[in-house]
Motif scaffolding. Structure first.
Motif, PDB file in Angstrom:
ATOM      1  N   ARG A   1      49.034  50.450  29.498  1.00 55.76           N
ATOM      2  CA  ARG A   1      49.740  50.879  30.715  1.00 55.76           C
ATOM      3  C   ARG A   1      50.912  49.978  31.067  1.00 55.76           C
ATOM      4  N   VAL A   2      50.982  48.782  30.436  1.00 52.72           N
ATOM      5  CA  VAL A   2      52.127  47.912  30.726  1.00 52.72           C
ATOM      6  C   VAL A   2      52.960  47.641  29.471  1.00 52.72           C
ATOM      7  N   LEU A   3      52.897  48.551  28.501  1.00 48.26           N
ATOM      8  CA  LEU A   3      53.794  48.438  27.346  1.00 48.26           C
ATOM      9  C   LEU A   3      55.218  48.763  27.778  1.00 48.26           C
ATOM     10  N   PRO A   4      56.257  48.207  27.169  1.00 44.57           N
ATOM     11  CA  PRO A   4      56.212  47.320  26.010  1.00 44.57           C
ATOM     12  C   PRO A   4      55.952  45.840  26.348  1.00 44.57           C
ATOM     13  N   ALA A   5      55.827  45.506  27.664  1.00 43.19           N
ATOM     14  CA  ALA A   5      55.647  44.089  28.021  1.00 43.19           C
ATOM     15  C   ALA A   5      54.462  43.452  27.287  1.00 43.19           C
ATOM     16  N   SER A   6      53.400  44.243  27.079  1.00 42.19           N
ATOM     17  CA  SER A   6      52.167  43.688  26.515  1.00 42.19           C
ATOM     18  C   SER A   6      52.059  43.893  25.008  1.00 42.19           C
TER      19      SER A   6
ATOM     20  N   ILE B   1      24.573  35.045  28.125  1.00 48.19           N
ATOM     21  CA  ILE B   1      24.023  35.243  29.468  1.00 48.19           C
ATOM     22  C   ILE B   1      22.528  34.927  29.478  1.00 48.19           C
ATOM     23  N   ASN B   2      21.896  35.283  28.344  1.00 48.24           N
ATOM     24  CA  ASN B   2      20.464  34.998  28.228  1.00 48.24           C
ATOM     25  C   ASN B   2      19.699  35.697  29.343  1.00 48.24           C
ATOM     26  N   ASP B   3      18.921  34.958  30.143  1.00 48.73           N
ATOM     27  CA  ASP B   3      18.175  35.650  31.204  1.00 48.73           C
ATOM     28  C   ASP B   3      18.693  35.287  32.596  1.00 48.73           C
ATOM     29  N   GLU B   4      19.961  34.922  32.672  1.00 45.93           N
ATOM     30  CA  GLU B   4      20.545  34.541  33.980  1.00 45.93           C
ATOM     31  C   GLU B   4      21.320  35.700  34.604  1.00 45.93           C
ATOM     32  N   PRO B   5      21.365  35.737  35.942  1.00 46.43           N
ATOM     33  CA  PRO B   5      22.281  36.704  36.573  1.00 46.43           C
ATOM     34  C   PRO B   5      23.720  36.289  36.271  1.00 46.43           C
ATOM     35  N   PHE B   6      24.635  37.217  36.396  1.00 41.94           N
ATOM     36  CA  PHE B   6      26.029  36.902  36.050  1.00 41.94           C
ATOM     37  C   PHE B   6      26.996  37.757  36.856  1.00 41.94           C
ATOM     38  N   ALA B   7      28.217  37.241  36.949  1.00 40.00           N
ATOM     39  CA  ALA B   7      29.293  38.013  37.566  1.00 40.00           C
ATOM     40  C   ALA B   7      30.099  38.685  36.466  1.00 40.00           C
ATOM     41  N   VAL B   8      30.753  39.781  36.809  1.00 42.41           N
ATOM     42  CA  VAL B   8      31.756  40.384  35.920  1.00 42.41           C
ATOM     43  C   VAL B   8      33.036  40.504  36.736  1.00 42.41           C
ATOM     44  N   ILE B   9      34.135  40.063  36.142  1.00 38.93           N
ATOM     45  CA  ILE B   9      35.451  40.234  36.772  1.00 38.93           C
ATOM     46  C   ILE B   9      36.331  41.027  35.819  1.00 38.93           C
ATOM     47  N   LEU B  10      36.882  42.131  36.292  1.00 37.71           N
ATOM     48  CA  LEU B  10      37.863  42.864  35.489  1.00 37.71           C
ATOM     49  C   LEU B  10      39.238  42.285  35.846  1.00 37.71           C
ATOM     50  N   PRO B  11      39.889  41.619  34.880  1.00 42.08           N
ATOM     51  CA  PRO B  11      41.052  40.805  35.239  1.00 42.08           C
ATOM     52  C   PRO B  11      42.308  41.599  35.577  1.00 42.08           C
ATOM     53  N   ASP B  12      42.305  42.911  35.352  1.00 40.60           N
ATOM     54  CA  ASP B  12      43.457  43.712  35.792  1.00 40.60           C
ATOM     55  C   ASP B  12      43.606  43.637  37.308  1.00 40.60           C
ATOM     56  N   VAL B  13      42.469  43.523  37.988  1.00 35.75           N
ATOM     57  CA  VAL B  13      42.482  43.593  39.449  1.00 35.75           C
ATOM     58  C   VAL B  13      42.567  42.185  40.036  1.00 35.75           C
ATOM     59  N   LEU B  14      43.636  41.922  40.782  1.00 39.99           N
ATOM     60  CA  LEU B  14      43.710  40.666  41.532  1.00 39.99           C
ATOM     61  C   LEU B  14      43.201  40.922  42.941  1.00 39.99           C
TER      62      LEU B  14
ATOM     63  N   THR C   1      43.817  44.247  47.151  1.00 43.83           N
ATOM     64  CA  THR C   1      43.733  44.197  45.690  1.00 43.83           C
ATOM     65  C   THR C   1      44.992  44.779  45.072  1.00 43.83           C
ATOM     66  N   TYR C   2      45.302  44.272  43.890  1.00 42.29           N
ATOM     67  CA  TYR C   2      46.482  44.725  43.139  1.00 42.29           C
ATOM     68  C   TYR C   2      46.051  44.993  41.706  1.00 42.29           C
ATOM     69  N   ASP C   3      46.363  46.170  41.207  1.00 45.70           N
ATOM     70  CA  ASP C   3      46.025  46.501  39.822  1.00 45.70           C
ATOM     71  C   ASP C   3      47.178  46.072  38.926  1.00 45.70           C
ATOM     72  N   CYS C   4      47.034  44.883  38.329  1.00 42.44           N
ATOM     73  CA  CYS C   4      48.108  44.340  37.497  1.00 42.44           C
ATOM     74  C   CYS C   4      48.132  44.968  36.112  1.00 42.44           C
ATOM     75  N   GLY C   5      47.193  45.870  35.850  1.00 40.46           N
ATOM     76  CA  GLY C   5      47.188  46.591  34.573  1.00 40.46           C
ATOM     77  C   GLY C   5      48.160  47.760  34.593  1.00 40.46           C
ATOM     78  N   GLU C   6      48.838  47.982  35.714  1.00 41.20           N
ATOM     79  CA  GLU C   6      49.881  49.024  35.741  1.00 41.20           C
ATOM     80  C   GLU C   6      51.118  48.480  36.473  1.00 41.20           C
ATOM     81  N   LYS C   7      52.258  49.112  36.195  1.00 34.83           N
ATOM     82  CA  LYS C   7      53.549  48.512  36.584  1.00 34.83           C
ATOM     83  C   LYS C   7      53.686  48.271  38.085  1.00 34.83           C
ATOM     84  N   LEU C   8      53.407  49.316  38.889  1.00 32.39           N
ATOM     85  CA  LEU C   8      53.648  49.178  40.325  1.00 32.39           C
ATOM     86  C   LEU C   8      52.724  48.120  40.945  1.00 32.39           C
TER      87      LEU C   8
END
Ligand code: G1P
Length: 294
Positions: free
Chosen positions: A17-22, A122-135, A259-266
């Motif tokens: 979604r951010v080609l050609p920059a990426s 992760i083994n048997d621990e709880p964990f966070a997930v962050i999708l880095p497109d979203v600031l 929040t800002y979706d940095c995975g797209e141009k706007l």
């Protein structure tokens, strides 16, 4: 007590979604003001008390790992020139008690598959997930959505999924939560009855969209191991969480930040303006520039 010490950050996407920059640099390395997007989200995780960062990556994206590594030549040069502030800025990207590791996702089989690539770490621990497109623009000790989600999980043991309202015509771009008609207050959590990935507008149970931050029990990794292709033919994290709901409480946490979706141009441009207006070196000049445009 269950402590959330680990975060999985999937960074193996192609960034179409951010080609050609990426094309030749990972989209996660595109700067928002003076830091790459990935550094902003790693700082958010660290501010929430996370100690182990697990990047799920792919070939061609090693500059992400390099960014968090030391750079001897540059450090020696900055030291020689007495550029102490810059030296500190590149040496203190992550605190010494935080570690970063990278795991490869050899095939692009979806977000659920990417997260599952980190199962052995992760083994048997709880964990966070962050999708880095979203600031998420609220990283401070007192005002950090991820930190609130961690605290809520550590108290209640209920998985926390960050949600925010989206316009109904956009629901097919998101995971959508069914909270039985309840709208959680900003900064609060409410149980989720069901979660569906990218529903058609007429099938969406609400306009509460999953916004790329999750606190999950280790059990999710087992559910992902049995994951079948869902929306878009991909193994979806949303589907594993929907299965988890049948076994235990999963809560929707309503975000307070912007929040800002940095995975797209706007979204990327908006993030640069919002963060630029907060940065000591750029705020004044950017404000004047925006006023001159209006
Ligand atoms: C992913 C998730 C989706 C979530 C979205 C935004 O979708 O699968 O549930 O709502 O991120 O955080 P993607 O944007 O990767 O298609």
């Amino acid at each position: 007590m269950l402590k959330v010490r680990k975060v999985v950050i999937p960074v193996a996407g192609l960034g179409t979604r951010v080609l050609p920059a990426s094309k030749a640099i990972p989209k996660e390395m595109m700067p928002v003001v003076d830091k790459p997007v990935i550094q902003h989200v790693v700082e958010e995780a660290v501010a929430a008390g996370i100690k182990e960062i697990i990047l799920v990556t792919r070939s061609g994206k090693s500059s992400i790992e390099d960014h968090f590594d030391s750079h001897y030549e540059l450090e020696a040069e900055l030291a020689r020139k007495n550029k102490t502030a810059l030296l500190a800025a590149i040496q203190q990207i992550i605190p010494p008690d935080v570690s970063i590791i990278a795991i490869r996702q050899a095939q692009a089989k979806g977000l659920g598959h990417a997260v599952h690539c980190a199962a052995s770490v992760i083994n048997d621990e709880p964990f966070a997930v962050i999708l880095p497109d979203v600031l998420v623009n609220n990283v401070s000790a007192e005002n950090n959505d991820l930190a609130r989600m961690v605290a809520e999980f550590e108290t209640s043991a209920a998985a926390q999924i960050m949600v925010g309202e989206v316009p109904v015509e956009k629901v097919q771009s998101y995971g959508i939560a069914d909270c039985d008609g309840v709208m959680p207050a900003a900064g609060g959590s409410t149980p989720i009855k069901g979660l569906v990935e990218k529903p058609a507008q007429q099938d969406a149970p609400s306009n509460l969209a999953v916004i790329g931050r999750y606190i999950l029990p280790a059990r999710v990794m087992e559910l992902l191991a049995d994951g079948q292709p869902g929306a878009g033919g991909e193994i979806q994290l949303t589907d594993a969480i929907d299965s988890l709901l049948a076994e235990q409480t999963v809560a929707a946490y309503k975000m307070t930040g912007d929040t800002y979706d940095c995975g797209e141009k706007l979204g990327y441009l908006k993030a640069n303006i919002a963060y630029g207006l907060q940065h000591a070196e750029t705020a004044e000049g950017l404000k004047e520039f925006i006023a001159s445009l209006a």
